[in-house]
Write a protein that holds these residues in place. Structure first.
Motif, mmCIF file in Angstrom:
data_model
loop_
_atom_site.group_PDB
_atom_site.id
_atom_site.type_symbol
_atom_site.label_atom_id
_atom_site.label_comp_id
_atom_site.label_asym_id
_atom_site.label_seq_id
_atom_site.Cartn_x
_atom_site.Cartn_y
_atom_site.Cartn_z
ATOM 1 N N ILE A 128 0.835 -1.205 0.000
ATOM 2 C CA ILE A 128 0.000 0.000 0.000
ATOM 3 C C ILE A 128 0.871 1.256 0.000
ATOM 4 C CG2 ILE A 128 -1.622 1.372 1.363
ATOM 5 C CD1 ILE A 128 -2.976 -0.899 -0.044
ATOM 6 N N ILE A 135 2.362 1.818 -3.428
ATOM 7 C CA ILE A 135 1.363 2.346 -4.362
ATOM 8 C C ILE A 135 1.155 3.836 -4.124
ATOM 9 C CG2 ILE A 135 -1.064 2.258 -5.071
ATOM 10 C CD1 ILE A 135 -1.007 -0.755 -4.282
ATOM 11 N N LEU A 136 1.002 4.228 -2.861
ATOM 12 C CA LEU A 136 0.747 5.636 -2.541
ATOM 13 C C LEU A 136 1.942 6.510 -2.912
ATOM 14 C CD1 LEU A 136 -1.093 5.279 0.893
ATOM 15 C CD2 LEU A 136 -2.086 5.691 -1.372
ATOM 16 N N VAL A 152 1.521 7.034 -6.560
ATOM 17 C CA VAL A 152 0.372 7.908 -6.794
ATOM 18 C C VAL A 152 0.825 9.360 -6.687
ATOM 19 C CG1 VAL A 152 -1.762 8.755 -5.730
ATOM 20 C CG2 VAL A 152 -1.468 6.303 -6.146
ATOM 21 N N LEU A 173 -9.366 -1.712 -3.416
ATOM 22 C CA LEU A 173 -8.270 -0.884 -3.913
ATOM 23 C C LEU A 173 -8.737 0.056 -5.022
ATOM 24 C CD1 LEU A 173 -5.425 -3.560 -4.019
ATOM 25 C CD2 LEU A 173 -5.530 -1.586 -2.487
ATOM 26 N N GLU A 204 -10.624 2.858 -3.310
ATOM 27 C CA GLU A 204 -9.888 3.706 -2.376
ATOM 28 C C GLU A 204 -8.687 4.413 -3.009
ATOM 29 O OE1 GLU A 204 -8.913 1.462 1.092
ATOM 30 O OE2 GLU A 204 -10.984 0.829 1.442
ATOM 31 N N ILE A 205 -8.159 3.864 -4.093
ATOM 32 C CA ILE A 205 -6.997 4.499 -4.742
ATOM 33 C C ILE A 205 -7.316 4.660 -6.231
ATOM 34 C CG2 ILE A 205 -4.475 4.522 -4.914
ATOM 35 C CD1 ILE A 205 -4.328 2.395 -2.811
ATOM 36 N N GLU A 243 -6.502 6.807 -8.275
ATOM 37 C CA GLU A 243 -5.430 7.397 -9.089
ATOM 38 C C GLU A 243 -4.677 6.341 -9.893
ATOM 39 O OE1 GLU A 243 -6.006 9.893 -5.374
ATOM 40 O OE2 GLU A 243 -5.821 7.761 -5.859
ATOM 41 N N VAL A 244 -4.757 5.082 -9.465
ATOM 42 C CA VAL A 244 -4.124 3.997 -10.227
ATOM 43 C C VAL A 244 -4.897 3.808 -11.529
ATOM 44 C CG1 VAL A 244 -3.649 1.520 -10.270
ATOM 45 C CG2 VAL A 244 -3.224 2.849 -8.175
#
Length: 432
Positions: free
Chosen positions: A62, A65-66, A69, A94, A97-98, A100-101
Motif C-alpha cells: 500500500i 502504491i501511494l 500515486v 483498492l 480507495e486508490i 489514481e491507479v
C-alpha cells in the motif's frame, strides 16, 4: 520522465519475481526500455507487483502504491498500474480507495496490461522472461496455488487451487535459462510436495527433478517450499544420487506442539515431524534443512512455546526463519479462533526463539572452519567477493565472504577454504 521506458517494482516472494520477469520480457519485445526495482524510477509507465501475504507485506505494498500515486500527481510518471497478490485479493477495495491507479490487475491476468496499452509483441513462449537476477541463477516456478488450507494462511484465497506446470514445459524453460547462462535453478512453488498430483494423478516432483538434473549445463538445483504432510519421500534418493541436486530443502514446519499443529490444520503430528526430519538426514547425508516457524498462534501457551524452543534446540536447523502470527482476513483461524496472545508477547517469543537459532547457526558455521566448499561467486564488493555454497539460497541464506587474494569472476565456481565463521556468514579464501 523517460519516454518508452517501463519501470516494474516487485514486492514479496520469488514467485512474484518470475511474473515480473515475464511482463518485462513482453514490454521489451514491444520495443520498450525496461527496468526492474531501479534506484531511480523514471519511466513513463510504472507497474507495481504487490504482495498480500501478511500484514507487513500488505502495508509495504500500500505504501509503495501511494508513493507512486504521488509521483503521478507530480507528473514524474504518466501511468501507474498495480498487479499481483494484493490486488487479486482486494481488487474492489483498492479500485475504490486508490482511484489514481490507472488500472488494477490480479495475480493471473497481468498480461492483459499489454493489450490495454494497445501494444503488440511477437509470438513468444509463455515462460520467456527478462531475467532480473544475476545471469548465473534463476527461479523456476513449477506450480501455482495451494490445496492445503492451513488455518492461518490466505494464500489459497489469493492464488486458488494447486496447478502444476507440465514437465515438458519446465524442461523447455530450464533449457532456455541455461542458454542464457543460468547454472543454478532455484525450484519454487507454494507447495512442492503436491507437484503433479493435479495433472498426473501422482506426486511427480522426483521425476521432474530427475529430468532437470539431466539437462547439460545445470550445475545446481535447489528445492524450495516443500510441505511436510504427504511428503514425497521418493525425492530423497534423487537428491542423494545427483551431484547437481543440492543437499538442501526448504520445508516450513511452523510448529511442533500437537495442539498447535492441530489448530493450524497442518494434518501432521510431532512424532511424524520428527520422523520426517530423521529420514531426511538419514537418506541425504549432509542435507541442510531450512524451515520457518510461527510463534503466537492461537493455542500456543507458555507450555507449547517451551516445547517449540526445545524443538529448535534439538533439531538444530541449518537455516531457520520465524514470524509472529498475524490474523489474516477470511482465513479459518480468523473465523474460528480468538487472537488472544498480546503482540508484545508474540514479539518477545519471536526474539527469544531467533536468539536460540542464532547460537545454533554460529556453532554449525564454526564446524565448517577448515573445510573446503564449492562456492559460486555472486558479486564483488569493496572488501570481498560474495558467494554461496550449495546450502545457501539467494537473498535469504548465509553468504561466503571470499578474501581478495586473486581475481575471481562472478558466476563462476571456486573451491574455498573456510577460515572464519559468524552466525550468518562464512569467511574463506580460494584454494589452488
Amino acid at each position: 520522465m523517460k519516454k518508452n521506458r517501463i519501470d516494474v517494482i516487485t514486492l514479496g516472494c520469488s514467485k512474484n519475481l518470475v511474473d515480473s520477469e515475464r511482463l518485462l520480457k513482453r514490454f521489451e519485445d514491444c520495443g520498450y526500455e525496461v527496468a526492474h526495482d531501479s534506484d531511480h524510477v523514471c519511466g513513463e509507465v510504472v507497474v507495481i507487483n504487490t504482495c498480500g501475504f501478511i500484514g507487513d507485506a500488505k502495508e509495504e505494498s500500500i505504501n509503495t502504491i501511494l508513493e507512486y500515486v504521488e509521483a503521478k500527481r507530480e507528473r514524474r510518471i504518466k501511468h501507474l498500474f498495480v498487479m499481483g497478490c494484493l490486488s487479486e485479493r482486494y481488487f474492489a477495495d483498492l479500485k475504490m480507495e486508490i482511484p489514481e491507479v490507472d488500472k488494477f490487475y490480479g495475480k493471473f491476468n497481468w498480461n492483459e496490461l499489454i493489450d490495454d496499452l494497445k501494444l503488440t509483441y511477437p509470438p513468444t513462449k509463455p515462460f520467456e522472461r527478462h531475467l532480473t537476477t544475476p545471469r548465473h541463477y534463476a527461479y523456476l516456478k513449477i506450480s501455482e496455488g495451494c490445496n492445503r488450507f492451513c488455518a492461518f494462511c490466505a494464500i489459497p484465497l489469493i492464488t486458488g487451487r494447486h496447478t502444476s506446470v507440465p514437465m515438458e514445459q519446465l524442461e523447455e524453460e530450464a533449457r532456455m535459462l541455461v542458454s542464457k547462462g543460468v547454472k543454478e535453478l532455484n525450484v519454487i512453488a507454494q507447495d512442492l510436495s503436491s507437484y503433479g498430483t493435479d495433472i498426473y494423478g501422482r506426486m511427480a516432483l522426483p521425476e521432474l527433478v530427475e529430468r532437470l538434473a539431466a539437462i547439460e549445463g545445470v550445475e545446481w538445483i535447489r528445492l524450495h517450499y516443500a510441505y511436510p504432510t504427504q511428503f514425497p519421500y521418493e525425492i530423497l534418493p534423487v537428491m542423494a544420487r545427483h551431484s547437481n541436486v543440492c543437499s538442501y530443502l526448504d520445508i516450513a514446519l511452523q510448529h511442533i506442539s500437537d495442539k498447535v499443529l492441530a489448530n493450524m490444520r497442518r494434518h501432521i503430528t510431532k512424532e511424524q515431524t520428527l520422523e520426517l526430519l530423521a529420514r531426511l538426514r538419514r537418506e541425504v547425508p549432509g542435507i541442510h534443512i531450512r524451515t520457518t516457524l510461527m510463534v503466537g498462534f492461537p493455542g500456543e501457551g507458555e507450555a507449547e512455546f517451551e516445547e517449540l524452543k526445545d524443538f529448535v534446540r534439538t533439531a538444530r536447523f541449518d537455516r531457520m526463519g520465524a514470524f509472529a502470527y498475524c490474523e489474516e482476513d477470511d482465513t479459518y483461524a480468523a473465523k474460528n479462533y480468538a487472537d488472544d496472545t498480546p503482540q508484545d508477547v508474540k514479539e518477545a517469543r519471536l526474539a527469544e526463539i531467533m536468539e536460540i537459532q542464532e547460537q545454533i547457526a554460529l556453532e554449525l558455521n564454526e564446524a565448517k572452519v577448515g573445510s573446503t566448499l564449492r562456492v559460486i561467486v555472486d558479486r564483488e564488493d569493496s572488501d570481498y567477493y560474495v558467494g554461496r555454497t550449495e546450502y545457501d539460497s539467494p537473498e535469504v541464506d548465509p553468504e561466503v565472504l571470499v578474501e581478495k587474494t586473486t581475481k575471481l569472476t562472478p558466476g563462476e565456481f571456486y573451491n574455498v577454504r573456510i577460515t572464519g565463521a559468524m552466525p550468518f556468514e562464512l569467511i574463506g579464501t580460494v584454494t589452488e
